[in-house]
Design an enzyme around this catalytic site. Sequence first.
Site, short mmCIF file in Angstrom:
data_model
loop_
_atom_site.label_atom_id
_atom_site.label_comp_id
_atom_site.label_asym_id
_atom_site.label_seq_id
_atom_site.Cartn_x
_atom_site.Cartn_y
_atom_site.Cartn_z
N HIS A 115 12.85 -55.19 -20.43
CA HIS A 115 12.23 -54.44 -19.45
C HIS A 115 11.54 -53.38 -19.27
CE1 HIS A 115 16.41 -53.21 -18.96
NE2 HIS A 115 16.02 -51.98 -18.64
N HIS A 179 20.88 -40.27 -18.56
CA HIS A 179 20.41 -41.67 -18.05
C HIS A 179 22.06 -43.34 -18.58
CE1 HIS A 179 19.27 -46.01 -17.25
NE2 HIS A 179 18.56 -46.79 -18.95
#
Length: 314
Positions: A115, A179
């Site tokens: 992804h 993140h």
Amino acid sequence: MCLKLICVSHSPMMDFIHPEPQVETTARDMFAHLAQEVETYDPEMIVLFAPDHFNGFFYDLMPPFCIGIRAQCAGDWDIGEGPLNVPEAIAHDLVKFVNANDVDVAYSYRMQADHGFTQPLELLTGSVTRYPTIPIFINSAAKPLPPCRRVLKLGDAVGRFLAGRPERILVIGSGGLSHDPPTPQFGSVPPEVEEFLIAGRNPTPEARRKRQENVLNNGRLLAERKGNSQPLDPEWDLGLIDNFLNDDLDRFLTMTDDEILERGGRGGHEIRTWIAAFASLKAAGRYKARRRYYHPIDEWIAGMGMVSAESLVA
């Protein structure tokens, strides 16, 4: 030569967990606006720097960098399917050029693009196959990681190759910013998880579902200020964006893994993709960049940022 750049955060959780409507709408609207800009620009080729999340690259053979000469969607998170539209001859020439310019890069005729590659292609172009795309993997998850100064050299070599091309080219950097998803770390997990990190390609649907549910649960907990994911760091994120806007890439010559982990979390290492993208643009000459969007979105476990830039050299 004509070069345009877009760097964006990615999060496969966008289609599974929803922040407050205004936050999500603003983020998606900017992705749509950038997609319209891409359509207007109508690139003849895309060069995409992205990480992997132990979906296509594993410890059985982990290169610091890899150029896909042929590539297929890994199928994670149901984002994209089938082969990418890779211009093989140009990708092959890029491999030769980068290696000839003293950056050792692996190459693959069977890259699995997860992804990190497929989501920005879907969001910015509507399809993983719409434009010819050369995927360039940068290891941002499996320690030891390539130093940021080496990532600069990779981007510079790619940029000098692109500067000699006649096509209208879009460079994309995909990742981060701060993140901290629950990525397992080799050496601190049970043997069966280590085995997955070594050779976990093509998992069963059930194994993939369990892994993805773990990530989703971390996003839910982070939004409630619970769980083990490190809090997002807008100050760090915005400082990095300013480095890119101000052409201050020397900042990354000395950036360490410890700093990235402390401020950006485990997934903060994906900033390497932005570093390579901007280094490639700078290799072609002066550029003008602007921040298009930034918001820390806990539900997506990402400091969501979007930046665009254009080369000022015709």
